[in-house]
Design a protein around this motif. Structure first.
Motif, mmCIF file in Angstrom:
data_model
loop_
_atom_site.group_PDB
_atom_site.id
_atom_site.type_symbol
_atom_site.label_atom_id
_atom_site.label_comp_id
_atom_site.label_asym_id
_atom_site.label_seq_id
_atom_site.Cartn_x
_atom_site.Cartn_y
_atom_site.Cartn_z
ATOM 1 N N GLU A 33 -8.933 2.370 -50.465
ATOM 2 C CA GLU A 33 -8.973 3.734 -49.935
ATOM 3 C C GLU A 33 -10.374 4.332 -49.909
ATOM 4 N N THR A 34 -11.345 3.700 -50.563
ATOM 5 C CA THR A 34 -12.713 4.213 -50.573
ATOM 6 C C THR A 34 -13.550 3.662 -49.418
ATOM 7 N N VAL A 35 -12.988 2.719 -48.653
ATOM 8 C CA VAL A 35 -13.736 2.048 -47.581
ATOM 9 C C VAL A 35 -13.337 2.601 -46.221
ATOM 10 N N LYS A 55 -16.242 5.725 -47.530
ATOM 11 C CA LYS A 55 -15.909 7.073 -47.055
ATOM 12 C C LYS A 55 -16.850 8.068 -47.709
ATOM 13 N N GLY A 56 -17.469 8.895 -46.896
ATOM 14 C CA GLY A 56 -18.371 9.917 -47.404
ATOM 15 C C GLY A 56 -19.762 9.427 -47.758
ATOM 16 N N HIS A 124 -13.036 3.546 -59.732
ATOM 17 C CA HIS A 124 -11.956 3.187 -58.816
ATOM 18 C C HIS A 124 -11.417 1.770 -59.039
ATOM 19 N N LEU A 125 -12.013 0.976 -59.933
ATOM 20 C CA LEU A 125 -11.582 -0.417 -60.093
ATOM 21 C C LEU A 125 -10.107 -0.567 -60.470
ATOM 22 N N ASN A 131 -4.221 -2.091 -55.874
ATOM 23 C CA ASN A 131 -4.003 -2.164 -54.428
ATOM 24 C C ASN A 131 -4.191 -3.581 -53.910
ATOM 25 N N GLN A 132 -5.155 -4.311 -54.460
ATOM 26 C CA GLN A 132 -5.354 -5.709 -54.057
ATOM 27 C C GLN A 132 -4.099 -6.523 -54.366
ATOM 28 N N ILE A 133 -3.581 -6.364 -55.571
ATOM 29 C CA ILE A 133 -2.394 -7.121 -55.975
ATOM 30 C C ILE A 133 -1.209 -6.770 -55.074
#
Length: 139
Positions: A33-35, A55-56, A124-125, A131-133
């Protein structure tokens, strides 16, 4: 030198699934979500680069500096007077797959880049790996 790691054990996905997801750089925005976007320039191999637009934030060029297929990749972001390394390790253990991401920042202006970039990545890790999993299970 500044270094922060985060690890998770999971039995929900295989190393092959997570590797497929992590190395598909062009689709990172689908689960991170940060990309805003990311684009691999060439192939996923040592010496190649990709563009990442958070983002941003401004877009950055990141170089792949070490790749051991299905086990590890390390990327390098060069900032003015500092370098940031992202090490992504995937290890099979008796407790399941261990996913570890380690961020390291070195250089004269490392404190500035830790404040501007690295701290946010590390915060965010947990969410990013979850989210990766979740997304790797679909592969």
């Amino acid at each position: 030198m500044w270094k922060k790691s985060y690890s998770v054990h999971t039995k929900e996905v295989t190393r092959e699934q997570i590797w497929k997801l992590a190395t598909d750089v062009d689709r990172w925005k689908d689960w991170d979500e940060t990309v805003e976007y990311s684009t691999l320039l060439g192939e996923f191999k040592e010496g190649e680069s990709f563009i990442l637009k958070p983002k941003g934030g401004p877009k950055v060029k990141i170089k792949l500096i070490e790749i051991i297929p299905l086990q590890k990749f390390t990327d390098l972001t060069s900032f003015p007077l500092a370098k940031m390394y992202g090490e992504h390790i995937y290890e099979e253990t008796e407790n399941g797959l261990r996913i570890t991401i380690t961020m390291t920042v070195t250089g004269l202006l490392s404190k500035l880049w830790i404040k501007l970039v690295a701290n946010d990545i590390v915060q965010h890790l947990p969410e990013d790996i979850a989210n990766q999993i979740k997304n790797a299970k679909k592969l």
